[in-house]
Design a protein around this motif. Structure first.
Motif, PDB file in Angstrom:
ATOM      1  N   CYS A 261       0.837  -1.208   0.000  1.00 15.49           N
ATOM      2  CA  CYS A 261       0.000   0.000   0.000  1.00 15.49           C
ATOM      3  C   CYS A 261       0.868   1.251   0.000  1.00 15.49           C
ATOM      4  O   CYS A 261       0.601   2.214  -0.733  1.00 15.49           O
ATOM      5  CB  CYS A 261      -0.905   0.004   1.225  1.00 15.49           C
TER       6      CYS A 261
ATOM      7  N   GLU B 271      -9.199  -6.065   6.123  1.00 17.04           N
ATOM      8  CA  GLU B 271      -9.116  -4.829   6.884  1.00 17.04           C
ATOM      9  C   GLU B 271      -8.065  -3.890   6.307  1.00 17.04           C
ATOM     10  O   GLU B 271      -7.965  -2.728   6.718  1.00 17.04           O
ATOM     11  CB  GLU B 271      -8.819  -5.143   8.353  1.00 17.04           C
TER      12      GLU B 271
ATOM     13  N   ARG C 143      -9.410  -3.156   0.518  1.00 19.10           N
ATOM     14  CA  ARG C 143     -10.854  -3.004   0.319  1.00 19.10           C
ATOM     15  C   ARG C 143     -11.183  -3.397  -1.118  1.00 19.10           C
ATOM     16  O   ARG C 143     -10.703  -2.787  -2.066  1.00 19.10           O
ATOM     17  CB  ARG C 143     -11.266  -1.567   0.611  1.00 19.10           C
TER      18      ARG C 143
ATOM     19  N   THR D 239      -9.099  -0.571  -3.213  1.00 17.76           N
ATOM     20  CA  THR D 239      -7.634  -0.530  -3.222  1.00 17.76           C
ATOM     21  C   THR D 239      -7.055  -1.806  -3.832  1.00 17.76           C
ATOM     22  O   THR D 239      -5.833  -1.933  -3.936  1.00 17.76           O
ATOM     23  CB  THR D 239      -7.074  -0.380  -1.793  1.00 17.76           C
TER      24      THR D 239
ATOM     25  N   ALA E 166      -5.325   4.852  -4.119  1.00 15.95           N
ATOM     26  CA  ALA E 166      -6.212   4.737  -2.955  1.00 15.95           C
ATOM     27  C   ALA E 166      -5.533   3.955  -1.824  1.00 15.95           C
ATOM     28  O   ALA E 166      -5.732   4.262  -0.644  1.00 15.95           O
ATOM     29  CB  ALA E 166      -7.516   4.052  -3.359  1.00 15.95           C
ATOM     30  N   ALA E 167      -4.719   2.970  -2.182  1.00 17.92           N
ATOM     31  CA  ALA E 167      -4.011   2.183  -1.171  1.00 17.92           C
ATOM     32  C   ALA E 167      -3.018   3.063  -0.416  1.00 17.92           C
ATOM     33  O   ALA E 167      -2.894   2.967   0.816  1.00 17.92           O
ATOM     34  CB  ALA E 167      -3.284   1.010  -1.824  1.00 17.92           C
TER      35      ALA E 167
ATOM     36  N   GLN F 140      -3.200   6.330   0.026  1.00 12.39           N
ATOM     37  CA  GLN F 140      -3.963   7.250   0.862  1.00 12.39           C
ATOM     38  C   GLN F 140      -4.460   6.547   2.127  1.00 12.39           C
ATOM     39  O   GLN F 140      -4.430   7.119   3.224  1.00 12.39           O
ATOM     40  CB  GLN F 140      -5.141   7.822   0.073  1.00 12.39           C
ATOM     41  N   TRP F 141      -4.896   5.296   1.965  1.00  7.13           N
ATOM     42  CA  TRP F 141      -5.401   4.551   3.130  1.00  7.13           C
ATOM     43  C   TRP F 141      -4.292   4.311   4.151  1.00  7.13           C
ATOM     44  O   TRP F 141      -4.503   4.514   5.349  1.00  7.13           O
ATOM     45  CB  TRP F 141      -5.994   3.217   2.681  1.00  7.13           C
TER      46      TRP F 141
ATOM     47  N   ALA G 211      -3.342   7.225   6.313  1.00  5.37           N
ATOM     48  CA  ALA G 211      -4.321   7.560   7.338  1.00  5.37           C
ATOM     49  C   ALA G 211      -4.393   6.532   8.454  1.00  5.37           C
ATOM     50  O   ALA G 211      -4.691   6.879   9.606  1.00  5.37           O
ATOM     51  CB  ALA G 211      -5.708   7.720   6.699  1.00  5.37           C
ATOM     52  N   HIS G 212      -4.110   5.257   8.141  1.00  3.56           N
ATOM     53  CA  HIS G 212      -4.405   4.191   9.104  1.00  3.56           C
ATOM     54  C   HIS G 212      -3.239   3.265   9.437  1.00  3.56           C
ATOM     55  O   HIS G 212      -3.346   2.499  10.396  1.00  3.56           O
ATOM     56  CB  HIS G 212      -5.549   3.327   8.575  1.00  3.56           C
TER      57      HIS G 212
END
Length: 372
Positions: free
Chosen positions: A287, A303, A306, A310, A342-343, A345-346, A349-350
């Motif tokens: 990611c 988890e 997605r 992603t 998108a991966a 960005q995820w 954030a997480h």
């Protein structure tokens, strides 16, 4: 705080990398940290040596080894830890035994995988016996927490979730330049699409299904190559599998590497074919590199990945489904690129190391809710 981490060893792997990163961050924050290895120190221990963080080996032998327990107790006595943080079952019950009566304020265990494929036996029995001296058990994903509670391994009141995190600053996005460099390194034709995976070559990662899926991919797209980064006990078996499938010339085994981040930047697509998984560090790293991902829908993979946002999720041990998902992303390059963006960005954030270290810090003070 004085913190002692207790592991089996620091050989290269996802668990070990997570421990190294967490220990390094805790050291940076000013905590006094040491690592005790139940067996040998391991190939990654030198990274902590360079920071002045003590790494001790107990050199445990097979069976009950009182000398190893004594060594571990001596290292803990000298360090006087306020927090004992163990990793996985064997390290946990051995550490609990070695620290008996020492009055350590908080004893935390992290279970790094699912454990569902292993028959409950002596290991889990001993782990459960150690629960009386355990304040909290961390699962690295919600699926693993539910499973451990459901099987009666961990009391619900002591179970929480702290997802793994990685050092995002060390990861650059995949690029044409790095792709060309990897293509030259492997002596591949210009324009070859590189499908890559990272992980130990063992039953849990099920690279055999990936190789069988790649045969189907290669029949449809001869401009593809499969790269496996990592080593393990199934190396020769997997080489034989590639030969039997008729794709040995297009499957590249790179072994255990210390340049994984650079290799990831050369991939077009990342695939994880595990039949069991906790919270995959390899997926977090993919990611962070902005790669589109195809992963099996096991453990905590859903988890991180997605489906249709992603990457793609497929059933485990299903080579045709794996091949179909890979081919779909190879044929739809714009969609694959959007998944990669998108991966990234995820994970920003997480999935950061800082977020993980903050949660563990709260847990060390007994704040179960804040940790989860």
């Amino acid at each position: 705080m004085n913190i002692t981490h207790f592991v089996e060893n620091l050989n290269r792997g996802g668990l070990e990398r997570m421990v190294l990163d967490l220990v390094t961050e805790q050291h940076r924050l000013g905590h006094k940290v040491q690592v005790i290895c139940l067996f040998e120190r391991g190939s990654l221990a030198g990274e902590l040596d360079a920071l002045g963080i003590p790494v001790h080996a107990c050199h445990k032998r097979r069976g009950f080894d009182l000398r190893a327990i004594g060594r571990a107790r001596g290292y803990m006595t000298a360090h006087r830890p306020e927090v004992l943080h163990t990793h996985n079952a064997v390290a946990h019950y051995q550490a609990v035994l070695a620290s008996a009566g020492m009055g350590i304020r908080q004893v935390v265990n992290t279970r790094h995988g699912m454990g569902g494929q292993q028959k409950p036996g002596r290991r889990e029995w001993l782990f459960r016996r150690a629960m009386k001296a355990t304040d909290a058990v961390v699962a690295v994903c919600e699926a693993a927490r539910r499973d451990a509670v459901h099987r009666g391994i961990v009391p619900a009141a002591k179970a929480c979730v702290v997802p793994n995190g990685i050092v995002l600053g060390g990861f650059e996005l995949a690029s044409d330049t790095m792709h060309e460099r990897l293509t030259r390194m492997l002596n591949l034709p210009t324009g070859t699409r590189i499908i890559g995976t990272v992980g130990r070559l063992n039953w849990a990662k099920d690279q055999a299904s990936l190789i069988r899926a790649f045969r189907q991919v290669h029949e449809s797209r001869p401009d593809t190559a499969l790269v496996l980064v990592g080593d393990g006990e199934l190396r020769d078996t997997l080489r034989a599998c590639a030969f039997d499938e008729g794709v040995a010339g297009s499957v590249h085994f790179l072994g255990d590497r210390n340049d994984v981040r650079q290799l990831l930047q050369g991939f077009d697509l990342f695939v994880l074919s595990s039949v069991t998984e906790g919270y995959s560090m390899a997926l977090l790293e993919a990611c962070a590199t902005g790669l589109p991902i195809v992963a099996t829908d096991v453990g905590g993979n859903a988890e991180i990945v997605r489906d249709d946002a992603t990457g793609r999720l497929v059933p485990p041990a299903d080579a045709p489904a794996l091949a179909s998902a890979i081919l779909g992303l190879l044929h739809e390059s714009q969609r694959a690129s959007s998944f990669g963006r998108a991966a990234r960005q995820w994970v920003e954030a997480h999935g950061s190391l800082e977020a993980m270290a903050t949660r563990y810090g709260k847990l060390y003070f007994g704040d179960m809710e804040a940790a989860s």
